[in-house]
Write an enzyme that holds these catalytic residues in place. Structure first.
Site, PDB file in Angstrom:
ATOM      1  N   ASN A 150       1.088  -1.349   0.001  1.00 55.95           N
ATOM      2  CA  ASN A 150       0.109  -0.232  -0.227  1.00 55.95           C
ATOM      3  C   ASN A 150       0.698   0.751   0.203  1.00 55.95           C
ATOM      4  O   ASN A 150       1.687   1.653   1.090  1.00 55.95           O
ATOM      5  CB  ASN A 150      -0.737   0.035   1.122  1.00 55.95           C
ATOM      6  CG  ASN A 150      -1.896   1.143   1.403  1.00 55.95           C
ATOM      7  OD1 ASN A 150      -1.742   1.956   0.675  1.00 55.95           O
ATOM      8  ND2 ASN A 150      -2.427   1.264   3.092  1.00 55.95           N
ATOM      9  N   TRP A 151       0.704   2.513  -1.491  1.00 50.86           N
ATOM     10  CA  TRP A 151       1.606   3.498  -0.881  1.00 50.86           C
ATOM     11  C   TRP A 151       1.486   3.942  -0.546  1.00 50.86           C
ATOM     12  O   TRP A 151       2.193   5.202  -0.844  1.00 50.86           O
ATOM     13  CB  TRP A 151       1.876   3.116  -3.083  1.00 50.86           C
ATOM     14  CG  TRP A 151       3.051   1.948  -3.796  1.00 50.86           C
ATOM     15  CD1 TRP A 151       3.327   0.831  -2.995  1.00 50.86           C
ATOM     16  CD2 TRP A 151       3.825   1.799  -4.787  1.00 50.86           C
ATOM     17  NE1 TRP A 151       4.312   0.085  -3.949  1.00 50.86           N
ATOM     18  CE2 TRP A 151       4.002   1.073  -5.196  1.00 50.86           C
ATOM     19  CE3 TRP A 151       3.518   2.880  -5.454  1.00 50.86           C
ATOM     20  CZ2 TRP A 151       5.039   0.805  -6.361  1.00 50.86           C
ATOM     21  CZ3 TRP A 151       4.438   3.354  -7.258  1.00 50.86           C
ATOM     22  CH2 TRP A 151       4.810   1.752  -7.341  1.00 50.86           C
ATOM     23  N   LYS A 152       0.266   4.533  -0.005  1.00 49.25           N
ATOM     24  CA  LYS A 152      -0.764   6.027   0.542  1.00 49.25           C
ATOM     25  C   LYS A 152      -0.100   6.540  -0.490  1.00 49.25           C
ATOM     26  O   LYS A 152      -0.413   6.528  -1.772  1.00 49.25           O
ATOM     27  CB  LYS A 152       0.361   5.707   1.852  1.00 49.25           C
ATOM     28  CG  LYS A 152      -0.578   4.299   2.491  1.00 49.25           C
ATOM     29  CD  LYS A 152      -0.124   4.623   3.662  1.00 49.25           C
ATOM     30  CE  LYS A 152      -0.257   3.655   4.981  1.00 49.25           C
ATOM     31  NZ  LYS A 152      -0.056   3.183   6.448  1.00 49.25           N
TER      32      LYS A 152
ATOM     33  N   HIS B 135      -9.766   1.366   4.655  1.00 52.22           N
ATOM     34  CA  HIS B 135      -7.810   1.142   5.585  1.00 52.22           C
ATOM     35  C   HIS B 135      -8.664   2.478   6.540  1.00 52.22           C
ATOM     36  O   HIS B 135      -9.251   3.458   6.212  1.00 52.22           O
ATOM     37  CB  HIS B 135      -7.319   2.326   4.518  1.00 52.22           C
ATOM     38  CG  HIS B 135      -5.967   1.839   4.967  1.00 52.22           C
ATOM     39  ND1 HIS B 135      -5.113   3.181   5.854  1.00 52.22           N
ATOM     40  CD2 HIS B 135      -5.009   1.109   4.996  1.00 52.22           C
ATOM     41  CE1 HIS B 135      -4.622   1.965   6.407  1.00 52.22           C
ATOM     42  NE2 HIS B 135      -3.878   1.958   5.844  1.00 52.22           N
TER      43      HIS B 135
ATOM     44  N   GLU C 103      -6.727   4.920   8.022  1.00 46.28           N
ATOM     45  CA  GLU C 103      -6.029   6.425   7.038  1.00 46.28           C
ATOM     46  C   GLU C 103      -8.225   7.425   6.674  1.00 46.28           C
ATOM     47  O   GLU C 103      -8.179   8.282   6.936  1.00 46.28           O
ATOM     48  CB  GLU C 103      -4.785   6.034   6.322  1.00 46.28           C
ATOM     49  CG  GLU C 103      -4.232   6.010   7.622  1.00 46.28           C
ATOM     50  CD  GLU C 103      -3.115   5.487   6.018  1.00 46.28           C
ATOM     51  OE1 GLU C 103      -2.816   5.822   5.288  1.00 46.28           O
ATOM     52  OE2 GLU C 103      -1.806   5.178   7.900  1.00 46.28           O
TER      53      GLU C 103
ATOM     54  N   GLU D  79      -5.877  -4.955  10.832  1.00 47.12           N
ATOM     55  CA  GLU D  79      -4.434  -4.031  11.564  1.00 47.12           C
ATOM     56  C   GLU D  79      -4.788  -2.766  11.527  1.00 47.12           C
ATOM     57  O   GLU D  79      -5.739  -2.125  12.277  1.00 47.12           O
ATOM     58  CB  GLU D  79      -4.794  -3.002   9.858  1.00 47.12           C
ATOM     59  CG  GLU D  79      -4.039  -3.231   8.402  1.00 47.12           C
ATOM     60  CD  GLU D  79      -3.412  -2.477   7.426  1.00 47.12           C
ATOM     61  OE1 GLU D  79      -2.829  -2.890   7.280  1.00 47.12           O
ATOM     62  OE2 GLU D  79      -3.823  -1.659   7.192  1.00 47.12           O
TER      63      GLU D  79
ATOM     64  N   GLY E 240       2.871   2.004  10.844  1.00 42.75           N
ATOM     65  CA  GLY E 240       3.415   3.135  10.550  1.00 42.75           C
ATOM     66  C   GLY E 240       4.021   3.493  11.894  1.00 42.75           C
ATOM     67  O   GLY E 240       4.085   4.896  12.027  1.00 42.75           O
TER      68      GLY E 240
ATOM     69  N   SER F 198       3.212  -1.931  10.369  1.00 40.71           N
ATOM     70  CA  SER F 198       4.839  -2.299  10.760  1.00 40.71           C
ATOM     71  C   SER F 198       5.535  -3.711  10.184  1.00 40.71           C
ATOM     72  O   SER F 198       5.849  -3.728  10.768  1.00 40.71           O
ATOM     73  CB  SER F 198       5.044  -1.592  11.802  1.00 40.71           C
ATOM     74  OG  SER F 198       5.239  -1.044  12.239  1.00 40.71           O
TER      75      SER F 198
ATOM     76  N   GLY G  57       2.678  -1.411   4.909  1.00 42.12           N
ATOM     77  CA  GLY G  57       3.055   0.682   4.018  1.00 42.12           C
ATOM     78  C   GLY G  57       4.028   0.414   3.671  1.00 42.12           C
ATOM     79  O   GLY G  57       4.705   0.170   2.615  1.00 42.12           O
ATOM     80  N   GLY G  58       4.950   1.352   4.589  1.00 40.88           N
ATOM     81  CA  GLY G  58       6.701   1.803   4.645  1.00 40.88           C
ATOM     82  C   GLY G  58       7.895   0.950   3.666  1.00 40.88           C
ATOM     83  O   GLY G  58       8.422   1.630   2.977  1.00 40.88           O
TER      84      GLY G  58
HETATM   85  P1  PGA Z   1       3.015   0.186   7.607  1.00 42.97           P
HETATM   86  O1  PGA Z   1       1.281   0.369   7.069  1.00 42.97           O
HETATM   87  O2  PGA Z   1       3.417  -0.958   6.984  1.00 42.97           O
HETATM   88  O3  PGA Z   1       3.593   0.948   7.100  1.00 42.97           O
HETATM   89  O4  PGA Z   1       2.608   0.449   8.935  1.00 42.97           O
HETATM   90  C1  PGA Z   1       0.362  -0.690   7.213  1.00 42.97           C
HETATM   91  C2  PGA Z   1      -1.211  -0.005   6.030  1.00 42.97           C
HETATM   92  O5  PGA Z   1      -1.189   0.963   6.815  1.00 42.97           O
HETATM   93  O6  PGA Z   1      -1.646  -0.455   5.019  1.00 42.97           O
END
Ligand code: PGA
Length: 256
Positions: free
Chosen positions: A9-11, A94, A96, A166, A172, A213, A234-235
């Site tokens: 997930n590149w956000k 998600h 967010e 999640e 993050g 994470s 994510g990251g």
């Molecule tokens: P993260 O994000 O791996 O950077 O913690 C995961 C996500 O929000 O899908």
């Protein structure tokens, strides 16, 4: 029986040019690994360029959101028709989006139904926040989200879904959940609720990822868990070598 699945997930990262570079850098490594399904989910404007580079490869493309309507006066939104042919997957609900854009379970449920009706495979995100976790409400929150987000689906549809567990406090933050904790929530609350509502077969067939994470250094510890079928990353998915390594390790632990 369930094919492992790692999605990035590149956000809100990567311009079109950066996205092209990133996906070109990871494509050969990703292509080498079999036995694990792989996908990248770039921002909307990057999707055509990324899809073009990945066309004919084993790496799939996902979007990070969509509207449930096919078209209309919804300024700033993207419809399922616009994603058809470009994406295989779409991330829905998600945390967010729930937190910053006011998405509700009812809206997520509409999006899930619309995605399915348009041949897009949803990756549905659920998870508790820190406060809920500390108050011992995890089970209640996750079970409620699963029931509401999947409301009205058939057992056959549910069996084909991907759900990402999640915990919001792990996203993050560098503080991943422990694999035992994630396994328990996924087994008891996610598969457990699906078994109650849609039956055992759907609960055993639905794929469930862990997200929060994850990185090369901890992915194996999640993949060894029997009810964890992969990760929503994510990251770490923004670093070509790291993401490829994660997929290699996932295949080593779980791959066919
Ligand atoms: P993260 O994000 O791996 O950077 O913690 C995961 C996500 O929000 O899908």
């Amino acid at each position: 029986m369930r094919k492992p699945f790692i999605a990035g997930n590149w956000k809100m990262h990567m311009t079109v040019r950066e996205a092209e570079e990133l996906v070109k850098a990871m494509k050969p490594g990703l292509e080498e690994v079999s036995g694990v399904e792989k996908a990248v989910c770039p921002p909307f404007v990057d999707i055509p360029a990324v899809a073009k580079i990945l066309k004919g490869s084993s790496v799939k493309v996902g979007a990070q959101n969509m509207h449930w309507e096919e078209s209309g006066a919804f300024t700033g939104e993207i419809s399922p028709l616009m994603l058809q042919g470009l994406c295989d997957y779409v991330i829905l609900g998600h945390s967010e989006r729930r937190k910053y854009f006011g998405e509700t379970d009812e809206g997520v449920n509409r999006k899930v139904k619309s995605a399915l009706a348009h041949g897009l495979a949803p990756i549905i995100c659920v998870g508790e926040n820190l406060e809920q976790n500390e108050e011992g409400l995890t089970s209640q929150v996750v079970r409620g989200q699963v029931r509401a987000d999947l409301n009205g689906l058939t057992p056959g549809q549910v069996a084909g879904l991907v759900i990402a567990y999640e915990p919001i406090w792990a996203i993050g933050t560098g503080k991943a959940a422990t694999p035992d904790y994630a396994e328990k929530v996924i087994r008891d609350d996610i598969r457990g609720t699906i078994a109650e509502v849609f039956g055992r077969d759907a609960a055993e067939r639905v794929r469930v990822q862990y997200g929060g994470s994850t990185k090369a250094a901890n992915i194996e510890s999640f993949m060894v868990m029997p009810d964890i079928d992969g990760a929503l990353v994510g990251g770490a998915s923004l670093k070509a070598a790291e993401f490829v390594e994660m997929i290699r390790l996932a295949a080593k632990v779980k791959g066919a």
